[in-house]
Design an enzyme around this catalytic site. Structure first.
Site, PDB file in Angstrom:
ATOM      1  CG  HIS A  78      -1.985  -1.024   1.104  1.00 45.87           C
ATOM      2  ND1 HIS A  78      -3.086  -0.845   0.310  1.00 45.87           N
ATOM      3  CD2 HIS A  78      -2.099  -2.249   1.637  1.00 45.87           C
ATOM      4  CE1 HIS A  78      -3.845  -1.921   0.381  1.00 45.87           C
ATOM      5  NE2 HIS A  78      -3.257  -2.787   1.177  1.00 45.87           N
TER       6      HIS A  78
ATOM      7  NE  ARG B 294       7.132  -4.705 -21.086  1.00 49.66           N
ATOM      8  CZ  ARG B 294       7.642  -3.497 -21.349  1.00 49.66           C
ATOM      9  NH1 ARG B 294       7.176  -2.435 -20.734  1.00 49.66           N
ATOM     10  NH2 ARG B 294       8.620  -3.360 -22.215  1.00 49.66           N
TER      11      ARG B 294
ATOM     12  NE  ARG C 284       3.976  -8.087 -24.126  1.00 43.05           N
ATOM     13  CZ  ARG C 284       5.223  -7.728 -23.836  1.00 43.05           C
ATOM     14  NH1 ARG C 284       6.016  -7.284 -24.800  1.00 43.05           N
ATOM     15  NH2 ARG C 284       5.685  -7.791 -22.621  1.00 43.05           N
TER      16      ARG C 284
ATOM     17  CD  GLU D  58       8.388  -9.009 -29.000  1.00 39.82           C
ATOM     18  OE1 GLU D  58       8.948  -8.307 -28.158  1.00 39.82           O
ATOM     19  OE2 GLU D  58       7.389  -9.704 -28.723  1.00 39.82           O
TER      20      GLU D  58
ATOM     21  CG  ASN E  17      12.819  -3.187 -24.986  1.00 48.27           C
ATOM     22  OD1 ASN E  17      13.301  -2.131 -25.347  1.00 48.27           O
ATOM     23  ND2 ASN E  17      11.773  -3.253 -24.179  1.00 48.27           N
ATOM     24  CG  ASP E  18      12.393  -9.323 -26.866  1.00 45.56           C
ATOM     25  OD1 ASP E  18      13.415  -9.745 -26.288  1.00 45.56           O
ATOM     26  OD2 ASP E  18      11.263  -9.353 -26.347  1.00 45.56           O
TER      27      ASP E  18
ATOM     28  NE  ARG F 242      14.771  -7.507 -22.984  1.00 43.84           N
ATOM     29  CZ  ARG F 242      13.473  -7.295 -23.202  1.00 43.84           C
ATOM     30  NH1 ARG F 242      12.882  -7.825 -24.260  1.00 43.84           N
ATOM     31  NH2 ARG F 242      12.765  -6.549 -22.420  1.00 43.84           N
TER      32      ARG F 242
ATOM     33  CB  CYS G 215       5.487  -0.547 -27.464  1.00 41.66           C
ATOM     34  SG  CYS G 215       5.735  -2.268 -27.921  1.00 41.66           S
TER      35      CYS G 215
HETATM   36  C1  PEP Z   1      10.225  -5.207 -26.558  1.00 46.66           C
HETATM   37  O1  PEP Z   1      10.731  -6.321 -26.718  1.00 46.66           O
HETATM   38  O2  PEP Z   1      10.688  -4.153 -27.049  1.00 46.66           O
HETATM   39  C2  PEP Z   1       9.017  -5.061 -25.722  1.00 46.66           C
HETATM   40  C3  PEP Z   1       8.356  -3.917 -25.662  1.00 46.66           C
HETATM   41  O3  PEP Z   1       8.646  -6.139 -24.993  1.00 46.66           O
HETATM   42  P1  PEP Z   1       9.350  -6.567 -23.599  1.00 46.66           P
HETATM   43  O4  PEP Z   1      10.339  -5.506 -23.254  1.00 46.66           O
HETATM   44  O5  PEP Z   1       8.261  -6.718 -22.625  1.00 46.66           O
HETATM   45  O6  PEP Z   1       9.988  -7.865 -24.003  1.00 46.66           O
HETATM   46 MG    MG Z   2       9.645  -8.094 -26.126  1.00 46.29          MG
END
Ligand code: PEP
Ligand code: MG
Length: 538
Positions: free
Chosen positions: A186, A292, A328, A426, A449-450, A460, A497
């Site tokens: 909380h 997410r 997602r 991705e 990111n991926d 990563r 994203c």
């Molecule tokens: C990504 O891979 O850029 C992404 C937004 O998904 P996550 O970071 O949750 O793997």
């Molecule tokens: Mg991802």
């Protein structure tokens, strides 16, 4: 100067005196009760008085912080009606001849221990609620008053019970630091909604810091007690600059994301749970570009039911309507593991049975989420997005399952709404197949990111690879561009994203590519809007 470290919940800098919030301590005497009937009466009077107080707290929390914060007090009111709890108190007084205080300590501690032993973290955390109630009962029975705050201060505590957080005068809170706590406690919820610098799990914190001058550095996750002149000046300057910038950025709320030569882009928010909504709304997001959903699965010790999921999605959709919310589907696997899924260990989990691969392998599991999403679709503007796609076949299978779930719900008489369907780009495979994939969906959202890790073969999670990582690698930018152009050739929109969406040094590049939407963490929205409004693409 002494520096204590903890875990950041909210960034920023707070400067002021520490006010240590001492937990209520009461030594209940085990002396025999002179008149047990009178003790039962005292117990009952206190129980009703505490319930009245809780009702007032409920109303106060409802006005100040909203339904979510307030619900806990209704739950507490109901806990005090629990027949077993009341029976154990009364039996301790009548049959064992103890005072009301002693009976309360015995019965409530026993109930708290029972909750604490539960495996489910949600129920285990309720033990703190029972202790909170015990203290409120003892406060009333002993007539002890809470000391009032009169000056702004940084609040330090072992941890804070819900009723303690509500009773605090928020206008006097400069920051929060706790010795315990978790990111879903909380205290953390309150801190996020207030947006004040907060760190938790500050292991060396003790009541000795009470009254000391301090600087709470939320960004750095540390508390400086009696800071030296050099540290104080550095952080004071940083705070002043941040305050000035924040004030300037606030003026951008309600304004368009438009360049000086008239190009617009949608700026959406990334979230992990309904708790992030407050920040999304406070930062004027145009929608939610990435919810997410796997965080709903990671938080508990069992899979969230269809009803629980649907309620969480509905909450976000209703709060954002008519703005779009892109949820997602579950991206479990690789670094996001959950014990109850009983996943087989893999040599190469990032390239393993994760995300859509796991969902298409465990179809009943996947269908529970799809049904929850379809049920929630009746309450707002939903986008359903599939992660880690590498082929048209996978998209077709996802769509077929969605269709199947839609038919089932219809047959059950459950209402659903309309929604867009999209995929994450991705993997290099998805970017290279963007033309074919664009024929199957309404939108693309690029997960940089991926996409970076799979394009450059750079794990990563591996910090040792930092010297080899170029976040602006030309191959990555080329794949993003290819994806956006393919989307537009087929009349669908494309957003980003991944973390790169918030990289202000790439905003111009993305706008020149024609990216339609950038989805970033809520606190990055206004800086990004500022950047866009100062660009000229001619
Ligand atoms: C990504 O891979 O850029 C992404 C937004 O998904 P996550 O970071 O949750 O793997
Ligand atoms: Mg991802």
């Amino acid at each position: 100067m002494e520096t204590l470290t903890g875990t950041t919940v909210v960034g920023g800098i707070a400067i002021g005196r520490i006010r240590y919030f001492a937990p209520f301590a009461y030594e209940a005497s085990d002396a025999p009760a002179a008149d047990p009937e009178e003790e039962v009466l005292r117990f009952e009077k206190s129980r009703y008085a505490v319930q009245d107080g809780l009702h007032d707290l409920y109303e106060k929390a409802l006005n100040e912080a909203g339904e979510e914060e307030a619900e806990i007090f209704q739950a507490h009111e109901m806990m005090l009606d629990d027949e077993d709890l009341i029976a154990s108190c009364i039996s301790c007084i009548k049959e064992d001849g103890h005072l009301a205080e002693y009976a309360v300590v015995q019965a409530f501690d026993e109930a708290a221990a029972m909750f604490a032993a539960m495996e489910d973290p949600y129920f285990a955390a309720r033990s703190a609620d029972v202790i909170d109630l015990k203290n409120r009962m003892l406060e009333h029975l002993s007539g002890r008053e809470q000391e009032e705050w009169t000056e702004p201060a940084i609040l330090a505590a072992e941890d804070l019970a819900p009723s303690e957080t509500v009773r605090l005068d928020k206008s006097l809170l400069l920051g929060i630091v706790t010795k315990g706590g978790s990111s879903s406690s909380h205290t953390a919820i309150l801190a996020r909604s207030l947006g004040i610098p907060t760190i938790i799990q500050c292991k060396d914190l003790s009541s000795e810091c009470d009254g000391k001058e301090a600087i709470l550095d939320g960004d750095g996750g540390c508390l400086h007690l009696e800071p030296d002149a050099e540290t104080a000046k550095k952080l004071r300057d940083k705070k002043e600059a941040a305050d000035r910038d924040l004030a300037r950025l606030q003026e951008l709320k309600g304004l368009d994301n438009i360049t000086t030569d008239g190009h617009t882009v949608r700026i959406y928010a990334n979230i992990g749970s309904p708790e992030d909504l407050e920040s999304v709304l406070a930062n004027d997001a145009g929608g939610i570009g990435l919810f997410r959903s796997e965080f709903l699965y990671l938080n508990g010790s069992a899979e969230p039911s269809e009803e629980e999921q649907s309620a969480a999605y509905r909450k976000v959709l209703e709060a954002m309507a008519p703005k779009q919310v892109i949820i997602r589907t579950c991206d479990i696997g690789a670094d996001k593991t959950v014990d109850y899924m009983d996943l087989t260990p893999e040599d190469n989990p990032a390239m393993g049975l994760r995300a859509i691969r796991l969902c298409l392998t465990r179809r009943d599991f996947f269908k529970r989420q799809l049904r929850a999403l379809l049920r929630a679709s009746a309450y707002g503007n939903l986008g359903i997005m599939f992660p880690m796609i590498i082929s048209v076949r996978e998209v077709r299978e996802c769509r077929a399952l969605l269709e199947e779930c839609g038919q089932e719900l219809k047959a059950e008489g459950i209402q659903t709404g309309t929604y867009e369907t999209g995929i994450m780009i991705e993997t290099p495979a998805a970017a290279l197949l963007a033309d074919e994939l664009a024929e199957t969906v309404d939108f693309f959202s690029i997960g940089t990111n991926d996409l970076t890790q799979y394009t450059c073969a750079l794990d990563r999670q591996n910090a040792a690879l930092a010297p080899f990582l170029d976040p602006h690698h030309p191959a990555l930018l080329k794949l993003i561009d290819m994806t956006v152009q393919a989307a537009h050739r087929h009349g669908i929109w494309a957003g980003i994203c991944g973390e790169l969406a918030a990289d202000l040094s790439l905003t111009e590049t993305f706008l020149r590519m024609g990216v339609d939407e950038l989805s970033v963490s809520p606190v990055r929205i206004l800086p990004l809007r500022d950047k866009v409004r100062n660009l000229n693409l001619t």
